[in-house]
Design a protein around this motif. Structure first.
Motif, PDB file in Angstrom:
ATOM      1  N   GLN A  73      38.067 -58.502 -24.646  1.00 48.55           N
ATOM      2  CA  GLN A  73      39.295 -59.163 -25.161  1.00 48.55           C
ATOM      3  C   GLN A  73      39.297 -58.791 -26.584  1.00 48.55           C
ATOM      4  N   ARG A  74      40.551 -58.271 -27.278  1.00 41.72           N
ATOM      5  CA  ARG A  74      40.771 -58.081 -28.609  1.00 41.72           C
ATOM      6  C   ARG A  74      40.289 -56.295 -28.756  1.00 41.72           C
ATOM      7  N   LYS A  80      34.526 -44.608 -18.813  1.00 41.29           N
ATOM      8  CA  LYS A  80      33.673 -44.664 -17.597  1.00 41.29           C
ATOM      9  C   LYS A  80      33.991 -43.151 -17.001  1.00 41.29           C
ATOM     10  N   GLU A  81      33.023 -42.364 -16.760  1.00 39.78           N
ATOM     11  CA  GLU A  81      33.130 -41.030 -16.157  1.00 39.78           C
ATOM     12  C   GLU A  81      34.233 -40.239 -16.831  1.00 39.78           C
ATOM     13  N   GLY A  82      34.447 -40.059 -18.018  1.00 38.50           N
ATOM     14  CA  GLY A  82      35.296 -39.550 -18.873  1.00 38.50           C
ATOM     15  C   GLY A  82      36.646 -39.960 -18.890  1.00 38.50           C
ATOM     16  N   SER A  83      36.901 -41.114 -18.131  1.00 42.11           N
ATOM     17  CA  SER A  83      38.294 -41.988 -18.146  1.00 42.11           C
ATOM     18  C   SER A  83      38.277 -42.966 -19.277  1.00 42.11           C
ATOM     19  N   GLU A  84      39.263 -43.083 -20.013  1.00 43.08           N
ATOM     20  CA  GLU A  84      39.272 -44.018 -21.373  1.00 43.08           C
ATOM     21  C   GLU A  84      40.482 -45.116 -21.120  1.00 43.08           C
ATOM     22  N   PHE A  85      40.397 -46.224 -21.516  1.00 38.84           N
ATOM     23  CA  PHE A  85      41.420 -47.365 -21.447  1.00 38.84           C
ATOM     24  C   PHE A  85      41.242 -48.299 -22.769  1.00 38.84           C
ATOM     25  N   THR A  86      42.272 -48.666 -23.413  1.00 40.16           N
ATOM     26  CA  THR A  86      42.401 -49.264 -24.564  1.00 40.16           C
ATOM     27  C   THR A  86      43.646 -50.364 -24.256  1.00 40.16           C
ATOM     28  N   GLY A  87      43.401 -51.365 -24.745  1.00 41.32           N
ATOM     29  CA  GLY A  87      44.244 -52.507 -24.473  1.00 41.32           C
ATOM     30  C   GLY A  87      43.710 -53.796 -25.321  1.00 41.32           C
ATOM     31  N   ASN A  88      44.631 -54.985 -25.162  1.00 40.03           N
ATOM     32  CA  ASN A  88      44.232 -56.351 -25.696  1.00 40.03           C
ATOM     33  C   ASN A  88      43.313 -56.869 -24.841  1.00 40.03           C
ATOM     34  N   VAL A  89      43.272 -56.696 -23.600  1.00 43.81           N
ATOM     35  CA  VAL A  89      42.505 -57.246 -22.571  1.00 43.81           C
ATOM     36  C   VAL A  89      42.238 -56.239 -21.486  1.00 43.81           C
ATOM     37  N   SER A 102      45.777 -54.740 -20.291  1.00 42.03           N
ATOM     38  CA  SER A 102      47.099 -55.517 -20.492  1.00 42.03           C
ATOM     39  C   SER A 102      47.232 -55.622 -22.176  1.00 42.03           C
ATOM     40  N   LYS A 103      48.251 -55.685 -22.354  1.00 38.51           N
ATOM     41  CA  LYS A 103      48.470 -55.790 -24.002  1.00 38.51           C
ATOM     42  C   LYS A 103      48.710 -57.294 -24.444  1.00 38.51           C
ATOM     43  N   ALA A 104      48.859 -57.477 -25.791  1.00 37.24           N
ATOM     44  CA  ALA A 104      48.889 -58.783 -26.146  1.00 37.24           C
ATOM     45  C   ALA A 104      50.171 -59.365 -25.689  1.00 37.24           C
ATOM     46  N   GLN A 105      50.351 -60.732 -25.649  1.00 37.24           N
ATOM     47  CA  GLN A 105      51.757 -61.272 -25.464  1.00 37.24           C
ATOM     48  C   GLN A 105      52.625 -60.956 -26.526  1.00 37.24           C
ATOM     49  N   THR A 106      52.267 -60.777 -27.969  1.00 31.58           N
ATOM     50  CA  THR A 106      53.242 -60.492 -28.955  1.00 31.58           C
ATOM     51  C   THR A 106      52.597 -59.216 -29.495  1.00 31.58           C
ATOM     52  N   GLY A 107      53.496 -58.423 -30.005  1.00 32.63           N
ATOM     53  CA  GLY A 107      53.072 -57.394 -30.952  1.00 32.63           C
ATOM     54  C   GLY A 107      53.129 -56.027 -30.258  1.00 32.63           C
ATOM     55  N   ARG A 110      50.182 -51.141 -27.350  1.00 33.95           N
ATOM     56  CA  ARG A 110      50.433 -50.770 -25.835  1.00 33.95           C
ATOM     57  C   ARG A 110      48.881 -50.649 -25.254  1.00 33.95           C
ATOM     58  N   VAL A 111      48.886 -50.526 -23.895  1.00 39.52           N
ATOM     59  CA  VAL A 111      47.818 -50.160 -23.033  1.00 39.52           C
ATOM     60  C   VAL A 111      47.833 -48.494 -23.136  1.00 39.52           C
ATOM     61  N   GLN A 112      46.747 -48.055 -23.197  1.00 36.88           N
ATOM     62  CA  GLN A 112      46.763 -46.640 -22.875  1.00 36.88           C
ATOM     63  C   GLN A 112      45.710 -46.364 -22.012  1.00 36.88           C
ATOM     64  N   ALA A 113      45.867 -45.383 -21.257  1.00 33.14           N
ATOM     65  CA  ALA A 113      44.771 -44.646 -20.261  1.00 33.14           C
ATOM     66  C   ALA A 113      44.676 -43.220 -20.238  1.00 33.14           C
ATOM     67  N   VAL A 114      43.624 -42.639 -20.128  1.00 31.04           N
ATOM     68  CA  VAL A 114      43.382 -41.229 -19.983  1.00 31.04           C
ATOM     69  C   VAL A 114      42.501 -41.395 -18.691  1.00 31.04           C
ATOM     70  N   ILE A 115      42.968 -40.815 -17.335  1.00 30.99           N
ATOM     71  CA  ILE A 115      42.321 -40.689 -16.457  1.00 30.99           C
ATOM     72  C   ILE A 115      41.657 -39.425 -15.916  1.00 30.99           C
ATOM     73  N   GLN A 116      40.651 -39.255 -15.571  1.00 32.48           N
ATOM     74  CA  GLN A 116      39.840 -38.008 -15.067  1.00 32.48           C
ATOM     75  C   GLN A 116      40.080 -37.951 -13.636  1.00 32.48           C
ATOM     76  N   PRO A 117      40.013 -36.537 -12.932  1.00 32.00           N
ATOM     77  CA  PRO A 117      40.318 -36.631 -11.706  1.00 32.00           C
ATOM     78  C   PRO A 117      38.761 -37.001 -11.240  1.00 32.00           C
ATOM     79  N   ARG A 118      38.502 -37.304  -9.900  1.00 36.16           N
ATOM     80  CA  ARG A 118      37.387 -37.709  -9.412  1.00 36.16           C
ATOM     81  C   ARG A 118      36.684 -36.369  -9.028  1.00 36.16           C
ATOM     82  N   ARG A 119      35.448 -36.319  -9.308  1.00 37.50           N
ATOM     83  CA  ARG A 119      34.630 -35.166  -9.075  1.00 37.50           C
ATOM     84  C   ARG A 119      34.067 -35.082  -7.480  1.00 37.50           C
TER      85      ARG A 119
END
Length: 124
Positions: A73-74, A80-89, A102-107, A110-119
Protein backbone atom coordinates in the motif's frame (compact mmCIF):
# COMPACT_ATOMS: atom_id res chain seq x y z
CA UNK A 1 18.74 5.57 6.85
CA UNK A 2 15.13 4.80 7.68
CA UNK A 3 14.17 1.25 8.60
CA UNK A 4 10.75 -0.32 8.46
CA UNK A 5 8.97 -1.28 11.65
CA UNK A 6 6.89 -4.43 11.71
CA UNK A 7 4.31 -6.26 13.78
CA UNK A 8 3.89 -10.06 13.63
CA UNK A 9 0.57 -11.72 14.49
CA UNK A 10 0.17 -15.38 15.35
CA UNK A 11 -2.80 -17.72 15.61
CA UNK A 12 -3.25 -21.20 17.12
CA UNK A 13 -2.03 -24.04 14.90
CA UNK A 14 -4.87 -26.09 13.39
CA UNK A 15 -5.68 -28.96 15.74
CA UNK A 16 -3.73 -27.34 18.59
CA UNK A 17 -6.76 -26.05 20.49
CA UNK A 18 -6.26 -26.53 24.20
CA UNK A 19 -2.54 -27.26 23.84
CA UNK A 20 -0.02 -24.96 25.42
CA UNK A 21 1.36 -22.16 23.21
CA UNK A 22 1.34 -23.97 19.85
CA UNK A 23 1.02 -21.03 17.49
CA UNK A 24 2.00 -20.23 13.91
CA UNK A 25 2.83 -16.99 12.15
CA UNK A 26 -0.28 -15.62 10.45
CA UNK A 27 0.38 -12.00 9.46
CA UNK A 28 3.25 -9.52 9.35
CA UNK A 29 2.72 -5.78 8.87
CA UNK A 30 5.74 -3.68 7.92
CA UNK A 31 5.64 0.11 7.61
CA UNK A 32 8.36 2.53 6.62
CA UNK A 33 9.63 4.91 3.98
CA UNK A 34 9.86 2.41 2.15
CA UNK A 35 9.42 -1.07 3.64
CA UNK A 36 11.06 -3.83 1.55
CA UNK A 37 10.08 -7.45 0.93
CA UNK A 38 12.08 -10.20 -0.80
CA UNK A 39 11.21 -13.87 -1.30
CA UNK A 40 12.93 -16.73 -3.08
CA UNK A 41 10.27 -18.69 -4.96
CA UNK A 42 10.05 -22.44 -5.44
CA UNK A 43 10.12 -22.03 -9.23
CA UNK A 44 13.50 -22.17 -10.97
CA UNK A 45 14.86 -19.82 -13.64
CA UNK A 46 14.99 -21.79 -16.92
CA UNK A 47 18.33 -20.24 -17.88
CA UNK A 48 20.29 -20.29 -14.61
CA UNK A 49 18.52 -23.06 -12.69
CA UNK A 50 18.41 -20.80 -9.60
CA UNK A 51 15.27 -20.06 -7.63
CA UNK A 52 13.33 -17.11 -9.01
CA UNK A 53 12.86 -14.06 -6.82
CA UNK A 54 10.02 -11.74 -5.88
CA UNK A 55 10.88 -8.22 -4.70
CA UNK A 56 8.53 -5.54 -3.43
CA UNK A 57 8.49 -2.22 -1.62
CA UNK A 58 5.80 0.10 -0.30
CA UNK A 59 5.06 2.37 2.63
CA UNK A 60 3.03 -0.49 4.13
CA UNK A 61 3.36 -4.23 3.45
CA UNK A 62 0.90 -6.79 4.82
CA UNK A 63 2.07 -10.41 4.53
CA UNK A 64 -0.52 -13.16 5.08
CA UNK A 65 1.43 -16.38 5.65
CA UNK A 66 -1.37 -18.96 5.50
CA UNK A 67 -2.80 -17.37 2.33
CA UNK A 68 0.60 -16.90 0.64
CA UNK A 69 -0.45 -13.32 -0.13
CA UNK A 70 1.10 -9.86 0.20
CA UNK A 71 -0.65 -6.49 -0.02
CA UNK A 72 1.46 -3.42 -0.79
CA UNK A 73 0.00 0.00 0.00
CA UNK A 74 1.11 3.52 -0.92
CA UNK A 75 3.99 3.94 -3.40
CA UNK A 76 3.77 0.23 -4.15
CA UNK A 77 6.25 -1.56 -6.43
CA UNK A 78 6.51 -5.28 -7.24
CA UNK A 79 9.10 -7.10 -9.38
CA UNK A 80 8.82 -10.77 -10.37
CA UNK A 81 10.76 -12.57 -13.11
CA UNK A 82 11.54 -9.27 -14.86
CA UNK A 83 7.92 -8.03 -14.80
CA UNK A 84 7.32 -4.80 -12.87
CA UNK A 85 4.17 -3.28 -11.38
CA UNK A 86 3.63 0.11 -9.71
CA UNK A 87 0.48 1.60 -8.19
CA UNK A 88 -1.10 2.76 -4.97
CA UNK A 89 -2.16 -0.78 -3.97
CA UNK A 90 -0.73 -4.05 -5.29
CA UNK A 91 -1.89 -7.48 -4.17
CA UNK A 92 0.15 -10.58 -5.04
CA UNK A 93 -1.11 -14.13 -4.54
CA UNK A 94 1.66 -16.72 -4.44
CA UNK A 95 -0.84 -19.57 -4.62
CA UNK A 96 -2.52 -18.29 -7.77
CA UNK A 97 0.52 -16.38 -9.07
CA UNK A 98 -1.65 -13.33 -9.77
CA UNK A 99 -1.05 -9.60 -9.39
CA UNK A 100 -3.83 -7.04 -8.84
CA UNK A 101 -2.87 -3.36 -8.93
CA UNK A 102 -4.98 -0.23 -8.40
CA UNK A 103 -4.52 3.52 -8.19
CA UNK A 104 -5.57 5.82 -5.37
CA UNK A 105 -9.24 6.87 -5.30
CA UNK A 106 -8.15 10.47 -5.87
CA UNK A 107 -5.13 11.91 -7.61
CA UNK A 108 -3.44 11.49 -10.98
CA UNK A 109 -1.35 8.40 -10.15
CA UNK A 110 -1.73 5.52 -12.59
CA UNK A 111 -1.03 1.82 -12.43
CA UNK A 112 1.95 0.86 -14.56
CA UNK A 113 2.89 -2.65 -15.65
CA UNK A 114 5.75 -4.06 -17.69
CA UNK A 115 5.13 -7.76 -18.31
CA UNK A 116 7.80 -10.11 -19.64
CA UNK A 117 6.82 -13.19 -21.66
CA UNK A 118 7.00 -16.52 -19.83
CA UNK A 119 10.22 -18.45 -20.35
CA UNK A 120 10.04 -21.96 -21.72
CA UNK A 121 11.02 -24.74 -19.34
CA UNK A 122 14.27 -26.45 -20.30
CA UNK A 123 14.35 -30.23 -19.90
CA UNK A 124 17.28 -31.49 -17.76
Amino acid sequence: TTYASFVAETKPKPGAEGKKKERQLDKIIAEGKLANYRQLLDSKDATTGKNEELRARAERIDYFSSEERIVLQRSAYLWKEGSEFTGNVIEYSGREETVKASKAQTGPERVQAVIQPRRKEVAP
